[in-house]
Scaffold this motif. Structure first.
Motif, PDB file in Angstrom:
ATOM      1  N   GLY A 204      45.887 -93.040 -60.486  1.00  0.00           N
ATOM      2  CA  GLY A 204      47.143 -93.326 -61.376  1.00  0.00           C
ATOM      3  C   GLY A 204      48.140 -92.680 -60.655  1.00  0.00           C
ATOM      4  N   SER A 205      48.209 -91.547 -60.084  1.00  0.00           N
ATOM      5  CA  SER A 205      49.460 -90.933 -59.405  1.00  0.00           C
ATOM      6  C   SER A 205      49.574 -91.623 -58.313  1.00  0.00           C
ATOM      7  CB  SER A 205      49.213 -89.376 -59.371  1.00  0.00           C
ATOM      8  OG  SER A 205      47.957 -89.221 -59.337  1.00  0.00           O
TER       9      SER A 205
ATOM     10  N   HIS B 119      51.497 -94.680 -58.829  1.00  0.00           N
ATOM     11  CA  HIS B 119      52.827 -94.313 -58.850  1.00  0.00           C
ATOM     12  C   HIS B 119      53.697 -94.128 -57.518  1.00  0.00           C
ATOM     13  CE1 HIS B 119      55.933 -91.345 -59.666  1.00  0.00           C
ATOM     14  NE2 HIS B 119      56.211 -92.410 -60.738  1.00  0.00           N
TER      15      HIS B 119
ATOM     16  N   ASN C  56      54.411 -97.115 -56.020  1.00  0.00           N
ATOM     17  CA  ASN C  56      55.452 -97.779 -56.802  1.00  0.00           C
ATOM     18  C   ASN C  56      57.072 -97.376 -56.442  1.00  0.00           C
ATOM     19  OD1 ASN C  56      55.391 -99.652 -58.636  1.00  0.00           O
ATOM     20  ND2 ASN C  56      54.566 -98.142 -60.266  1.00  0.00           N
ATOM     21  N   GLN C  57      57.052 -96.199 -55.959  1.00  0.00           N
ATOM     22  CA  GLN C  57      58.446 -95.585 -55.443  1.00  0.00           C
ATOM     23  C   GLN C  57      59.062 -96.447 -54.411  1.00  0.00           C
ATOM     24  OE1 GLN C  57      58.864 -94.012 -58.232  1.00  0.00           O
ATOM     25  NE2 GLN C  57      59.370 -91.890 -57.625  1.00  0.00           N
TER      26      GLN C  57
ATOM     27  N   ARG D 189      52.663 -84.812 -56.078  1.00  0.00           N
ATOM     28  CA  ARG D 189      54.097 -84.658 -56.531  1.00  0.00           C
ATOM     29  C   ARG D 189      54.098 -85.280 -58.022  1.00  0.00           C
ATOM     30  NH1 ARG D 189      59.261 -86.770 -56.347  1.00  0.00           N
ATOM     31  NH2 ARG D 189      58.128 -88.653 -55.454  1.00  0.00           N
TER      32      ARG D 189
ATOM     33  N   ILE E 237      54.407 -83.681 -61.696  1.00  0.00           N
ATOM     34  CA  ILE E 237      55.526 -84.029 -62.656  1.00  0.00           C
ATOM     35  C   ILE E 237      54.979 -84.664 -63.908  1.00  0.00           C
ATOM     36  CG2 ILE E 237      57.500 -85.626 -63.082  1.00  0.00           C
ATOM     37  CD1 ILE E 237      57.714 -85.614 -60.093  1.00  0.00           C
ATOM     38  N   MET E 238      53.951 -85.638 -63.849  1.00  0.00           N
ATOM     39  CA  MET E 238      53.291 -86.206 -65.018  1.00  0.00           C
ATOM     40  C   MET E 238      52.755 -85.128 -65.899  1.00  0.00           C
ATOM     41  SD  MET E 238      51.090 -89.488 -64.708  1.00  0.00           S
ATOM     42  CE  MET E 238      49.597 -88.411 -64.340  1.00  0.00           C
TER      43      MET E 238
ATOM     44  N   GLU F 187      63.806 -89.322 -57.177  1.00  0.00           N
ATOM     45  CA  GLU F 187      63.694 -90.021 -55.865  1.00  0.00           C
ATOM     46  C   GLU F 187      64.830 -90.588 -55.117  1.00  0.00           C
ATOM     47  OE1 GLU F 187      59.661 -90.850 -54.601  1.00  0.00           O
ATOM     48  OE2 GLU F 187      60.962 -91.619 -53.121  1.00  0.00           O
TER      49      GLU F 187
ATOM     50  N   VAL G 118      64.807 -94.449 -54.330  1.00  0.00           N
ATOM     51  CA  VAL G 118      64.913 -95.342 -55.840  1.00  0.00           C
ATOM     52  C   VAL G 118      66.350 -95.237 -56.356  1.00  0.00           C
ATOM     53  CG1 VAL G 118      64.069 -95.443 -58.011  1.00  0.00           C
ATOM     54  CG2 VAL G 118      62.433 -95.143 -55.976  1.00  0.00           C
TER      55      VAL G 118
ATOM     56  N   GLN H 248      59.201 -89.617 -65.072  1.00  0.00           N
ATOM     57  CA  GLN H 248      58.505 -88.489 -64.682  1.00  0.00           C
ATOM     58  C   GLN H 248      59.376 -87.748 -63.691  1.00  0.00           C
ATOM     59  OE1 GLN H 248      56.595 -91.658 -64.220  1.00  0.00           O
ATOM     60  NE2 GLN H 248      55.184 -91.073 -66.164  1.00  0.00           N
ATOM     61  N   MET H 249      59.984 -86.707 -64.136  1.00  0.00           N
ATOM     62  CA  MET H 249      60.803 -86.058 -63.150  1.00  0.00           C
ATOM     63  C   MET H 249      60.325 -84.431 -63.222  1.00  0.00           C
ATOM     64  SD  MET H 249      64.879 -87.067 -63.311  1.00  0.00           S
ATOM     65  CE  MET H 249      65.158 -86.891 -64.901  1.00  0.00           C
ATOM     66  N   PRO H 250      60.317 -83.714 -62.278  1.00  0.00           N
ATOM     67  CA  PRO H 250      59.991 -82.227 -62.504  1.00  0.00           C
ATOM     68  C   PRO H 250      60.824 -81.522 -63.280  1.00  0.00           C
ATOM     69  CG  PRO H 250      61.031 -82.770 -60.143  1.00  0.00           C
ATOM     70  CD  PRO H 250      60.687 -84.094 -60.942  1.00  0.00           C
TER      71      PRO H 250
ATOM     72  N   GLY I 242      57.120 -94.930 -63.518  1.00  0.00           N
ATOM     73  CA  GLY I 242      56.321 -95.483 -62.535  1.00  0.00           C
ATOM     74  C   GLY I 242      54.841 -95.803 -62.926  1.00  0.00           C
ATOM     75  N   ARG I 243      54.616 -95.287 -63.967  1.00  0.00           N
ATOM     76  CA  ARG I 243      53.111 -95.578 -64.695  1.00  0.00           C
ATOM     77  C   ARG I 243      53.371 -96.252 -66.086  1.00  0.00           C
ATOM     78  NH1 ARG I 243      49.809 -91.182 -66.362  1.00  0.00           N
ATOM     79  NH2 ARG I 243      48.738 -91.490 -64.417  1.00  0.00           N
TER      80      ARG I 243
ATOM     81  N   LYS J  24      58.364 -99.482 -63.159  1.00  0.00           N
ATOM     82  CA  LYS J  24      58.882 -99.830 -61.521  1.00  0.00           C
ATOM     83  C   LYS J  24      57.680-100.473 -61.030  1.00  0.00           C
ATOM     84  CE  LYS J  24      60.988 -95.317 -60.720  1.00  0.00           C
ATOM     85  NZ  LYS J  24      60.614 -93.989 -60.091  1.00  0.00           N
TER      86      LYS J  24
END
Lengths: 873, 210
Positions: A645-646, A649, A652-653, A728, A732-733, B14, B17, B59-61, B86-87, B107
């Motif tokens: 999953g990650s 992602h 995806n970036q 990362r 975050i998720m 990011e 992006v 999703q960001m820290p 992203g997901r 995305k």
């Protein structure tokens, strides 16, 4: 010869005529006193002997004055005239004057008879010289009459001596001697008294002497003339007095001693003669002749043994240095020959007798020895634990020992009557008889093992041996036989064989190789397993080497090398792995132990070895390794699955960026005027992002790839960064803050980066999971990489979760243990084995407040464990 | 071609992006302000005059997109939010929409999707602005009421008769009538219905009818 004789005679004749040319020296000896003086012969003899030395030739003329026998001046004159006439025309080279009267005469008539001729006067009293001066050319040899020594001798031989009676004559000489004696005795006063007796007839003398007290002794001084005018009676006087005197008599001259005196100090006239001759030689040798003082040495004391006996004087009173004369000759000296003969005969007899005795003794000894030997033999024979028998030439028994009789239970008479072979077990009889007959025929040694019936009926195994005996001349005398009961031995042998066979079975049943080899590499022992491996039998294997069965020279060489090493160093060797190619050509792996076999004397000539076939184990090991690798791969794949999953992602970036950038670029291109720069920049970014996307894909591919361990130096900083990027999005998720605390200037470590990343991912995922129940702002995962000493690096993954109990801390590493709903439970056990393969150890620390830390160390490049290499191989 | 350009606040941690999206949005003619984190955005002084919208990565820290949404809601912000993720996580998207997001895009983002979302957001923003202004006005008017007037108003909107209100408050009808008139004037409404609507607009909770 004749010519020499003629020459000599001619020389002699010419000597008589030609006086002056004569080479021979003429020496005139004038002897005073009486011609029959006992002192003259030794003196003359000595002179002659001494003079006729290598110096030259002498003619000795001796003339006697005999002044003692004739009185009055006329004899002397007549004598002088006589001399003159006689020696007229003859040259006299030297004159010897013997005694004082001769010297007087010589001096008086010197000028007339022998003018200028050297004179040597001998036997001159020293006292007489006093007041007289000798003219030139006169050499005097003086003597003294040593009455002092005589007196001392008298005192020694007669300790109670108080008075000395001196008997003397009337002549001037006598009176001089009397004076000498008196003076000598006077020097001993007051111990000794002096009394002079003389001038009386002999009879009176005898009387006087007879009445002498026992504490006195007599000293005959000199009796040249007695009161009656008779001359030279001293000798007779001594004899007569000695016969009657109760006390010892001592004398002055040798003749006194001879006549019976106990002792006297005697002038050595021979020495005097020699001395005189030497002086004459000196005189003749050198002219002018110089006189010097010459004195004859002291007189020596002599003692008459018979006189000692006569007066009962103990011989041990005689002082040392005093010569004892007139010992009666022993029986031996008297009857030398007879005695020798007798002794000889006796000796011979004695020898014969002793020889005979010896012979007798020898014979007796031999007999005794024989008897002893006989009885010893008897005893030995009877006490020997073996059966002994003796037979004659006809093979019949003549003697058997006690043991024999005890065994058979018969008596000697019965035995003798027995035939050969009685008692032998029926089964053994034929063989026994056959070899017995053969041996008898050839008269050689015969041995046999058979069963013999004992007296109790039991058959015992015996070992028989028969030896032929011959007499000293070669005649065959018969046999001596022995039989030993070897039943026990046979039983033991059988037992041993049984055990041996059993042990053989034991070693043959053992599937491991058991063997022994010698220094040449030949098998001295091998079990069935070895033989089977080599495709042969044990019997065919013994004596052969590995090389004859194993084609691989390297293997064989290795075996030999180790074998020799073990034998030479006396050390046991354990070989963890070695190869052997068996008879079928298959390669087998063995684990072997080899040990040296040390003989009693300390030498080593064999090795003992045992090998276990570890082929299967090795195969299992490599299978296991493969399985582990597979499993690791599976885990990796599953981890990847979890991250899918990650990761999606993650991909995806860049994709988003690419899409948006290109769409933006399209719009830019529609603008009028087109901003080319903007478009270009955009497109460049597109390229960059595309690359990034492909990188992610290839990284993922690498992670998922199944392959063997790729050990290489790794820079941990880079690894952590990659891990961080991968994690990362997940972090975050899940709302977790992921931090990396990496010490600067870390050394490189050695390992497989893929596997290391797998471990990190696994640990981090676990960390995130652990914090699921923690409030958002508290979710913190820290990865710490620090130096641990010089040789290792420590990596720790820390989370703020609830922590693990002590029990859990170990349980989590067990395979198939999981707290996740659909987890495999393999992650941590795989991680642990990966870390172990790298030389580290993964463990967990936990506390309620601090969360959990998983940590392990990695070896720095250079400090690597062997397991890593093993795994890589 | 756009009628109206709007201010777009773009938040994505990011960089690539962010850059790409910013390009796109500005190419479309909007004004873009980019931030790398929610915190950075919150610290930025915003002028609320011009209509704007927020494009934010979920999703960001530290502070995620959803957290930011909540934060803004607490501030009573009328900033429309467009989420990018992203997901495609259904619960998250549902939650976001329910919380009042304008849109939830995945995305990689298509330009059409984004730009139309921005357009809608713009409209919404404008609309929301209008509503806000209205509400604020009414609120101000309500604030201008005295306490008694407020009490009266509250009863009026629930349909109580003057007589009844007088009885509730312990005064005479006449007084109530006076109050009522004053309320109507202050509230600038001519009918009870209008009053009710105004009160609703103000967001004041109406008491339950008895």
């Amino acid at each position: 010869m004749l010519s020499i004789l003629v020459a000599c005679i001619a020389a002699d004749l010419s000597y008589a005529e030609e006086v002056t040319a004569s080479p021979r020296k003429a020496v005139l000896v004038l002897s005073g006193e009486r011609s029959d003086l006992p002192s003259i012969p030794p003196f003359e003899k000595a002179m002659r002997e001494t003079l006729t030395g290598p110096d030259g030739e002498y003619d000795l003329f001796v003339e006697h004055l005999d002044s003692g026998r004739f009185s009055g001046p006329t004899p002397e004159q007549a004598f002088a005239r006589h001399l003159y006439q006689r020696y007229l025309g003859m040259r006299i080279d030297a004159v010897v004057a013997f005694t004082e009267s001769a010297l007087d005469f010589a001096l008086m008539n010197r000028s007339k008879l022998f003018p200028g001729v050297p004179i040597v006067a001998a036997s001159i009293e020293k006292n007489w010289l006093d007041g007289r001066t000798m003219p030139a050319g006169v050499q005097v040899i003086s003597i003294t009459y040593d009455y002092r020594s005589t007196v001392e001798l008298m005192r020694a031989l007669k300790p109670d001596l108080q008075q000395i009676v001196v008997v003397h004559g009337t002549a001037e000489f006598d009176l001089r001697r009397l004076d000498d004696a008196r003076n000598a005795i006077a020097s001993f006063s007051p111990k000794l008294d002096f009394r002079a007796v003389g001038a009386m007839p002999l009879k009176s003398l005898e009387q006087e002497v007879r009445d002498l007290p026992s504490t006195s002794a007599v000293l005959i001084a000199s009796m040249a003339r007695d009161v009656q005018g008779r001359s030279y009676v001293g000798k007779d006087v001594v004899a007569r007095l000695a016969a009657v005197s109760p006390v010892p008599i001592f004398g002055t001259f040798e003749r006194h001693l001879v006549a019976g005196a106990v002792g006297a100090a005697i002038t050595d006239n021979a020495a005097l003669g020699r001395l005189t001759a030497m002086e004459v030689s000196r005189a003749l040798a050198k002219q002018p002749f110089e006189a010097r003082q010459v004195e004859l040495g002291p007189a020596s004391l002599h003692v008459n043994w018979r006189a000692l006996q006569h007066w009962n004087i103990a011989e041990d009173l005689v002082p040392p240095g005093v010569a004892i004369e007139f010992r009666p000759p022993s029986l031996w000296t008297q009857n030398r020959t007879l005695i020798s003969v007798i002794i000889g005969a006796l000796l011979l007899q004695a020898i014969c007798i002793s020889l005979l005795i010896l012979e007798l003794a020898r014979r007796r000894a031999i007999e005794r020895n024989l008897q002893e030997s006989e009885s010893r033999f008897r005893t030995m024979a009877d006490t020997a634990p073996i059966m002994i028998s003796m037979g004659g030439p006809d093979a019949r028994l003549t003697f058997v020992n006690k043991t024999y009789l005890d065994f058979t239970g018969r008596t000697l008479e019965q035995e003798v009557a027995q035939d050969c072979g009685v008692g032998v077990h029926p089964e053994d009889l034929n063989g026994y008889m056959a070899s017995h007959v053969a041996a008898c025929a050839e008269r050689r040694v015969f041995t046999a093992e058979c069963r013999l019936r004992r007296h109790d009926g039991e058959y015992r195994w015996v070992y028989c041996s028969r030896v032929p005996r011959h007499s000293s001349d070669g005649t065959f005398l018969g046999y001596i036989g022995t039989c030993i009961d070897i039943t026990e031995r046979k039983a033991a042998e059988e037992q041993l064989e049984k055990e041996h066979a059993f042990l053989r079975q034991v070693i043959d049943i053992n599937p491991n190789f058991i063997f022994a080899k010698d220094r040449m590499g030949r098998f001295t022992m091998a079990n069935k397993a070895v033989a089977d491996a080599y495709g042969t039998t044990v019997d065919k294997l013994i004596g052969k080497t590995d090389a004859e069965f194993d084609d691989n020279t390297h293997e064989v060489q290795h075996f030999r090398q180790v074998d020799l090493e073990v034998m030479n160093t006396l050390q046991e060797r354990f070989i963890a792995e070695e190869k052997i190619t068996d008879a079928d050509g298959n390669i087998r792996w063995l684990q072997t132990v080899k040990r040296p076999i040390v003989e009693k004397d300390g030498s080593v000539n064999q090795i003992l070895g045992a090998s276990t076939d570890i082929t299967r184990r090795k195969a299992a090991e490599s299978d296991a390794r493969r399985n582990r690798a597979d499993l690791a791969h599976v885990a990796r794949v599953s981890v990847m699955g979890e991250l899918a999953g990650s990761l999606a992602h993650e991909l995806n970036q860049p994709l988003t960026a690419i899409l948006s950038n290109t769409q933006a670029a399209l719009r830019f291109m529609n603008a009028k005027p087109m901003d080319v720069v903007e478009v270009r920049e955009t497109l460049e970014d597109v390229v960059h992002e595309s690359k990034r996307a492909s990188q992610v894909i290839s990284h993922m591919r690498a992670l998922v790839k199944k392959g063997p361990l790729e050990v290489a130096p790794i820079e941990l900083g880079i690894i952590m960064r990659e891990v961080g990027e991968l994690m990362r999005s997940d972090a975050i998720m899940r709302g977790v803050q992921l931090e990396f605390d990496i010490q600067p200037n870390l050394p490189m470590v050695l390992g497989d980066r893929v596997q290391l990343e797998q471990v990190m991912l696994n640990l981090l995922l676990n960390a995130f999971d652990a914090m699921a129940g923690v409030p958002h702002h508290q979710r913190l995962a820290v990865v710490q990489v620090t130096r641990e000493g010089d040789a290792a690096v420590k990596i720790a993954v820390h989370d703020q979760g609830v922590g693990l109990s002590t029990e859990m801390r170990e349980r989590i590493f067990k395979p198939f243990f999981t707290t996740k709903k659909d987890g495999l439970g393999l992650g941590l056990s795989i991680c642990r084995s990966i870390i172990e393969a790298h030389g580290g150890y993964l463990r967990a620390d936990s506390s309620r407040d601090d969360g959990t830390t998983f940590y392990f160390t990695f070896p720095v490049v250079g400090a690597v464990q062997s397991t890593l290499q093993g795994e890589a191989a | 071609m756009m009628n109206s350009s709007t201010t777009v606040y773009l938040i994505d941690d990011e960089a690539a992006v962010r850059k790409a999206l910013a390009r796109l949005v500005s190419a479309a003619g909007h004004g873009v302000h980019t931030f790398d984190s929610a915190r950075a955005f919150l610290e930025h002084v915003r002028d609320d005059v011009r209509p704007a919208c927020l494009v934010v990565d979920v999703q960001m820290p530290e502070v995620s997109g959803l957290e930011l949404q909540r934060e803004l809601k607490n501030e009573n912000s009328i900033l429309p939010i467009i989420f990018i993720s992203g997901r495609s996580d259904i619960p998250t998207s549902v939650h976001a929409m329910k919380s009042g997001a304008t849109d939830f895009l995945t995305k990689p983002v298509h330009d059409d999707d984004l730009l139309s979302a921005i357009e809608r957001a713009h409209s919404y923003a404008v609309e929301a602005r209008k509503e806000k202004v209205e509400r604020d006005t009414v609120r101000a008017r309500i604030d201008g009421l005295t306490a008694r007037e407020r009490e009266v108003m509250m009863r009026v909107v629930t349909g109580r008769l003057n007589k009844q209100i007088a009885g509730d408050l312990g005064t005479v009808e006449k007084t109530i009538k006076v109050h009522r008139a004053r309320v109507m004037t202050k509230m600038q409404v001519h009918s009870v219905a209008a009053l009710v609507r105004a009160v609703e607009t103000a967001g004041v909770e109406l008491p339950a009818a008895r």
